[in-house]
Write a protein that holds these residues in place. Structure first.
Motif, PDB file in Angstrom:
ATOM      1  N   LYS A   5       0.851  -1.175   0.000  1.00 20.98           N
ATOM      2  CA  LYS A   5       0.000   0.000   0.000  1.00 20.98           C
ATOM      3  C   LYS A   5       0.901   1.243   0.000  1.00 20.98           C
ATOM      4  CE  LYS A   5      -2.389  -2.015   3.555  1.00 20.98           C
ATOM      5  NZ  LYS A   5      -3.402  -2.193   4.624  1.00 20.98           N
ATOM      6  N   PRO A   6       0.572   2.336  -0.665  1.00 19.92           N
ATOM      7  CA  PRO A   6      -0.647   2.509  -1.459  1.00 19.92           C
ATOM      8  C   PRO A   6      -0.654   1.622  -2.705  1.00 19.92           C
ATOM      9  CG  PRO A   6       0.807   4.383  -1.760  1.00 19.92           C
ATOM     10  CD  PRO A   6       1.414   3.538  -0.676  1.00 19.92           C
ATOM     11  N   ILE A   7      -1.826   1.143  -3.058  1.00 23.18           N
ATOM     12  CA  ILE A   7      -1.946   0.157  -4.120  1.00 23.18           C
ATOM     13  C   ILE A   7      -1.884   0.787  -5.511  1.00 23.18           C
ATOM     14  CG2 ILE A   7      -3.626  -1.429  -5.172  1.00 23.18           C
ATOM     15  CD1 ILE A   7      -4.407  -1.849  -2.026  1.00 23.18           C
ATOM     16  N   SER A   8      -1.027   0.214  -6.340  1.00 22.08           N
ATOM     17  CA  SER A   8      -1.017   0.558  -7.762  1.00 22.08           C
ATOM     18  C   SER A   8      -2.001  -0.375  -8.446  1.00 22.08           C
ATOM     19  CB  SER A   8       0.395   0.366  -8.326  1.00 22.08           C
ATOM     20  OG  SER A   8       0.308   0.036  -9.700  1.00 22.08           O
ATOM     21  N   VAL A   9      -3.088   0.184  -8.961  1.00 22.98           N
ATOM     22  CA  VAL A   9      -4.200  -0.624  -9.465  1.00 22.98           C
ATOM     23  C   VAL A   9      -3.756  -1.591 -10.555  1.00 22.98           C
ATOM     24  CG1 VAL A   9      -6.395  -0.528 -10.720  1.00 22.98           C
ATOM     25  CG2 VAL A   9      -5.994   1.004  -8.799  1.00 22.98           C
ATOM     26  N   LYS A  10      -2.947  -1.099 -11.485  1.00 22.45           N
ATOM     27  CA  LYS A  10      -2.515  -1.931 -12.606  1.00 22.45           C
ATOM     28  C   LYS A  10      -1.683  -3.132 -12.128  1.00 22.45           C
ATOM     29  CE  LYS A  10      -0.551  -1.318 -17.177  1.00 22.45           C
ATOM     30  NZ  LYS A  10       0.250  -0.408 -18.017  1.00 22.45           N
ATOM     31  N   GLU A  11      -0.685  -2.839 -11.297  1.00 18.60           N
ATOM     32  CA  GLU A  11       0.172  -3.925 -10.782  1.00 18.60           C
ATOM     33  C   GLU A  11      -0.627  -4.896  -9.919  1.00 18.60           C
ATOM     34  OE1 GLU A  11       3.592  -2.303  -8.769  1.00 18.60           O
ATOM     35  OE2 GLU A  11       4.002  -0.981 -10.479  1.00 18.60           O
ATOM     36  N   PHE A  12      -1.535  -4.340  -9.164  1.00 13.04           N
ATOM     37  CA  PHE A  12      -2.387  -5.140  -8.296  1.00 13.04           C
ATOM     38  C   PHE A  12      -3.182  -6.164  -9.122  1.00 13.04           C
ATOM     39  CE2 PHE A  12      -6.831  -5.262  -6.602  1.00 13.04           C
ATOM     40  CZ  PHE A  12      -6.605  -6.103  -5.530  1.00 13.04           C
ATOM     41  N   LEU A  13      -3.809  -5.704 -10.201  1.00  7.42           N
ATOM     42  CA  LEU A  13      -4.629  -6.600 -11.021  1.00  7.42           C
ATOM     43  C   LEU A  13      -3.778  -7.660 -11.728  1.00  7.42           C
ATOM     44  CD1 LEU A  13      -7.216  -4.046 -12.443  1.00  7.42           C
ATOM     45  CD2 LEU A  13      -7.679  -5.943 -10.864  1.00  7.42           C
ATOM     46  N   VAL A  14      -2.578  -7.299 -12.123  1.00  4.33           N
ATOM     47  CA  VAL A  14      -1.680  -8.269 -12.753  1.00  4.33           C
ATOM     48  C   VAL A  14      -1.298  -9.358 -11.743  1.00  4.33           C
ATOM     49  CG1 VAL A  14       0.659  -8.590 -13.692  1.00  4.33           C
ATOM     50  CG2 VAL A  14      -0.761  -6.701 -14.513  1.00  4.33           C
ATOM     51  N   GLU A  15      -1.000  -8.931 -10.535  1.00  2.00           N
ATOM     52  CA  GLU A  15      -0.623  -9.878  -9.474  1.00  2.00           C
ATOM     53  C   GLU A  15      -1.781 -10.842  -9.174  1.00  2.00           C
ATOM     54  OE1 GLU A  15       2.357  -9.956  -7.875  1.00  2.00           O
ATOM     55  OE2 GLU A  15       1.903 -11.355  -6.255  1.00  2.00           O
ATOM     56  N   ILE A  16      -2.989 -10.319  -9.114  1.00  2.00           N
ATOM     57  CA  ILE A  16      -4.178 -11.151  -8.867  1.00  2.00           C
ATOM     58  C   ILE A  16      -4.343 -12.194  -9.978  1.00  2.00           C
ATOM     59  CG2 ILE A  16      -6.726 -11.129  -8.783  1.00  2.00           C
ATOM     60  CD1 ILE A  16      -5.599  -9.835  -6.341  1.00  2.00           C
ATOM     61  N   ARG A  17      -4.275 -11.701 -11.221  1.00  5.93           N
ATOM     62  CA  ARG A  17      -4.481 -12.592 -12.376  1.00  5.93           C
ATOM     63  C   ARG A  17      -3.405 -13.678 -12.415  1.00  5.93           C
ATOM     64  NH1 ARG A  17      -8.763 -14.018 -13.828  1.00  5.93           N
ATOM     65  NH2 ARG A  17      -7.778 -16.032 -13.890  1.00  5.93           N
ATOM     66  N   ASN A  18      -2.153 -13.271 -12.248  1.00  4.75           N
ATOM     67  CA  ASN A  18      -1.051 -14.237 -12.291  1.00  4.75           C
ATOM     68  C   ASN A  18      -1.194 -15.300 -11.211  1.00  4.75           C
ATOM     69  OD1 ASN A  18       0.151 -12.958 -14.434  1.00  4.75           O
ATOM     70  ND2 ASN A  18       1.688 -11.880 -13.199  1.00  4.75           N
ATOM     71  N   THR A  19      -1.573 -14.870 -10.037  1.00  2.00           N
ATOM     72  CA  THR A  19      -1.696 -15.813  -8.926  1.00  2.00           C
ATOM     73  C   THR A  19      -2.854 -16.783  -9.164  1.00  2.00           C
ATOM     74  OG1 THR A  19      -0.805 -14.143  -7.435  1.00  2.00           O
ATOM     75  CG2 THR A  19      -1.921 -16.021  -6.419  1.00  2.00           C
ATOM     76  N   LEU A  20      -3.957 -16.280  -9.674  1.00  2.00           N
ATOM     77  CA  LEU A  20      -5.095 -17.160  -9.977  1.00  2.00           C
ATOM     78  C   LEU A  20      -4.727 -18.165 -11.070  1.00  2.00           C
ATOM     79  CD1 LEU A  20      -8.011 -14.562  -9.938  1.00  2.00           C
ATOM     80  CD2 LEU A  20      -7.801 -16.535  -8.410  1.00  2.00           C
ATOM     81  N   ASP A  21      -4.042 -17.687 -12.113  1.00  2.00           N
ATOM     82  CA  ASP A  21      -3.668 -18.572 -13.228  1.00  2.00           C
ATOM     83  C   ASP A  21      -2.667 -19.633 -12.780  1.00  2.00           C
ATOM     84  OD1 ASP A  21      -5.352 -17.163 -14.836  1.00  2.00           O
ATOM     85  OD2 ASP A  21      -3.785 -16.008 -15.836  1.00  2.00           O
ATOM     86  N   LYS A  22      -1.712 -19.217 -11.977  1.00  2.00           N
ATOM     87  CA  LYS A  22      -0.691 -20.150 -11.473  1.00  2.00           C
ATOM     88  C   LYS A  22      -1.368 -21.258 -10.663  1.00  2.00           C
ATOM     89  CE  LYS A  22       2.738 -17.922  -9.588  1.00  2.00           C
ATOM     90  NZ  LYS A  22       3.400 -17.278  -8.435  1.00  2.00           N
ATOM     91  N   ASN A  23      -2.321 -20.844  -9.838  1.00  2.00           N
ATOM     92  CA  ASN A  23      -2.977 -21.822  -8.977  1.00  2.00           C
ATOM     93  C   ASN A  23      -3.898 -22.770  -9.766  1.00  2.00           C
ATOM     94  OD1 ASN A  23      -2.997 -22.469  -6.086  1.00  2.00           O
ATOM     95  ND2 ASN A  23      -5.201 -22.290  -6.332  1.00  2.00           N
ATOM     96  N   SER A  24      -4.548 -22.259 -10.815  1.00  2.00           N
ATOM     97  CA  SER A  24      -5.427 -23.145 -11.577  1.00  2.00           C
ATOM     98  C   SER A  24      -4.593 -24.152 -12.373  1.00  2.00           C
ATOM     99  CB  SER A  24      -6.370 -22.349 -12.477  1.00  2.00           C
ATOM    100  OG  SER A  24      -5.689 -21.789 -13.554  1.00  2.00           O
ATOM    101  N   ARG A  25      -3.389 -23.748 -12.812  1.00  2.00           N
ATOM    102  CA  ARG A  25      -2.503 -24.711 -13.485  1.00  2.00           C
ATOM    103  C   ARG A  25      -2.071 -25.810 -12.525  1.00  2.00           C
ATOM    104  NH1 ARG A  25      -0.253 -20.268 -16.015  1.00  2.00           N
ATOM    105  NH2 ARG A  25       1.578 -20.257 -14.672  1.00  2.00           N
TER     106      ARG A  25
END
Ligand code: MN
Length: 130
Positions: free
Chosen positions: A106-126
């Motif tokens: 924090k403070p949160i950078s929205v763009k980086e935050f969303l990339v981190e979320i997406r990457n983590t979700l994709d990594k976990n689904s693999r």
């Protein structure tokens, strides 16, 4: 996969609102709690695809909460991203060593935050597919 459920554990109103709004705008479903105790309970009941965990919380802290989530077979596989104001390198080390799947400052950078979320979700689904 759209509409994944994300649990936000955050005791600061403004940060909670920001996280909720940004995730909602991207099509994620969110549930939230302001304490880790309640968050752990919600995680067990609703099995979110991802948890965003504030470190400094009113009761048990985010590090302790992570240990409890990992110790429970019902929640051990859920990826958990730490959300914290501390940006000191030693703190970062301590948080990653604790076993968090990612780290957002924090403070949160929205763009980086969303990339981190997406990457983590994709990594976990693999991981679940293999
Ligand atoms: Mn906090």
């Amino acid at each position: 996969m759209a509409n994944e459920l994300i649990l936000i554990v955050e005791d600061n109103d403004k940060n909670l609102k920001l996280l909720r709004d940004v995730l909602g705008a991207k099509g994620y479903d969110t549930i939230e709690s302001i304490t880790a105790e309640e968050g752990i309970e919600l995680a067990g009941q609703q099995h979110p695809a991802l948890i965003l965990m504030d470190i400094q919380l009113p009761g048990i802290d985010g590090l302790t909460a992570l240990r409890q989530l990992r110790a429970d077979p019902g929640t051990e596989g859920i990826p958990v991203i730490a959300v914290t104001a501390s940006a000191m390198p030693t703190d970062r080390r301590r948080i990653l060593d604790a076993g968090f799947d990612g780290y957002i400052t924090k403070p949160i950078s929205v763009k980086e935050f969303l990339v981190e979320i997406r990457n983590t979700l994709d990594k976990n689904s693999r991981k679940e597919d293999s």
